[in-house]
Design a protein around this motif. Structure first.
Motif, short mmCIF file in Angstrom:
data_model
loop_
_atom_site.label_atom_id
_atom_site.label_comp_id
_atom_site.label_asym_id
_atom_site.label_seq_id
_atom_site.Cartn_x
_atom_site.Cartn_y
_atom_site.Cartn_z
N LEU A 7 0.84 -1.19 0.00
CA LEU A 7 0.00 0.00 0.00
C LEU A 7 0.89 1.25 0.00
N CYS A 91 -1.79 3.21 6.29
CA CYS A 91 -1.36 1.82 6.21
C CYS A 91 -0.70 1.44 7.54
N ASN A 153 -16.57 -5.17 1.41
CA ASN A 153 -15.61 -4.51 0.52
C ASN A 153 -15.60 -3.01 0.74
N THR A 154 -16.76 -2.43 0.95
CA THR A 154 -16.84 -1.00 1.20
C THR A 154 -16.13 -0.65 2.50
N PHE A 156 -13.61 -2.15 3.87
CA PHE A 156 -12.15 -2.21 3.72
C PHE A 156 -11.61 -1.16 2.76
N ARG A 157 -12.35 -0.90 1.67
CA ARG A 157 -11.80 -0.09 0.59
C ARG A 157 -12.41 1.29 0.49
N GLU A 160 -11.14 5.68 1.41
CA GLU A 160 -9.66 5.61 1.45
C GLU A 160 -9.16 4.89 2.70
N HIS A 161 -9.95 3.95 3.21
CA HIS A 161 -9.46 3.13 4.32
C HIS A 161 -8.28 2.28 3.86
N LEU A 162 -7.25 2.20 4.70
CA LEU A 162 -6.07 1.40 4.35
C LEU A 162 -5.83 0.24 5.31
#
Ligand SMILES: C[S@@+](CC[C@H](N)C(=O)[O-])C[C@H]1O[C@@H](n2cnc3c(N)ncnc32)[C@H](O)[C@@H]1O
Length: 212
Positions: A7, A91, A153-154, A156-157, A160-162
């Motif tokens: 990342l 990250c 998925n939303t 986690f992604r 801009e969630h890392l």
């Protein structure tokens, strides 16, 4: 340094760029050292806490900082740190650096309050028959989330969630940063008067306080 999940990370930025950035931010932060107690609100977004140094990478708060490069304050000069829904935007390696920086700048006895979305609850919701029954989906027009897979998925992604945390992970990373005393607390509640009533989001459901 390669990041374990590949990342984006502050480690990919040239060292000369980091050095000049750090020099400039230490100069900008110096103005806050003369007015103790020093309280840092990290990743404030549009939330401004009176009496706190509100900090964000975006322009507008008291201090504009990219927190991937640490906290431009001397050792042991900060009384309190509060951060809500920010750590998951870093990250893991940058988050670990920020936790270590928080430990460095806090005075002995100083407290940091960290609020993030709880990965354990997210996974529980994913697996639950009533996974859709969540305030943020209903209230914020996320009706395009039409399956549990779209939901996770939303989580986690999206936004801009890392890197998402559950309690065990957050405790471990804080302990690795030096914090031996990690307590899970309820939203809005604290034994410290200045840390009460700070959360602004119902989805901030994993909150801990750590004392240096
Ligand atoms: C989801 S918003 C939360 C804002 C606010 N704490 C709230 O609860 O409404 C995440 C915030 O973290 C900030 N942020 C993300 N990465 C950052 C970084 N590297 N340095 C400083 N701020 C950062 C973003 O600009 C954004 O304002």
């Amino acid at each position: 340094m390669a990041y374990e999940l590949n990342l984006p990370t502050a480690a990919s930025v040239p060292q000369e760029t980091v050095a000049s950035y750090v020099t400039a931010t230490y100069a900008a932060a110096r103005q806050f050292l003369d007015n103790p107690p020093l309280r840092l609100h990290l990743g404030c977004g549009t939330v401004r806490l009176p009496g706190w140094v509100n900090i964000d990478v975006d322009d507008g708060p008291d201090l504009q900082l990219d927190l991937r490069f640490g906290l431009p304050f001397p050792d042991a000069c900060v009384d309190l740190i509060h951060t809500e829904h920010m750590l998951e935007h870093m990250c893991l390696s940058d988050g670990k650096l920020l936790m270590a920086e928080a430990y460095r700048v806090l005075r002995p006895g100083g407290t940091m309050r960290v609020g993030v979305p709880d990965l354990q609850r997210i996974v529980q919701r994913y697996a639950a028959p009533d996974w859709r029954d969540q305030a943020w989906i209903k209230d914020r027009n996320f009706d395009w989330i039409d399956t549990p897979v779209a939901l996770i998925n939303t989580s986690f992604r999206g936004w801009e969630h890392l890197y998402l945390y559950d309690e065990t992970e957050l405790r471990l990373r804080l302990w690795q940063a030096g914090f031996a005393d990690v307590r899970r607390v309820a939203s809005g509640e604290s034994s410290h008067p200045d840390l009460k009533g700070l959360e602004t989001r119902p989805e901030t459901d994993l909150i801990v306080e750590v004392v240096k």
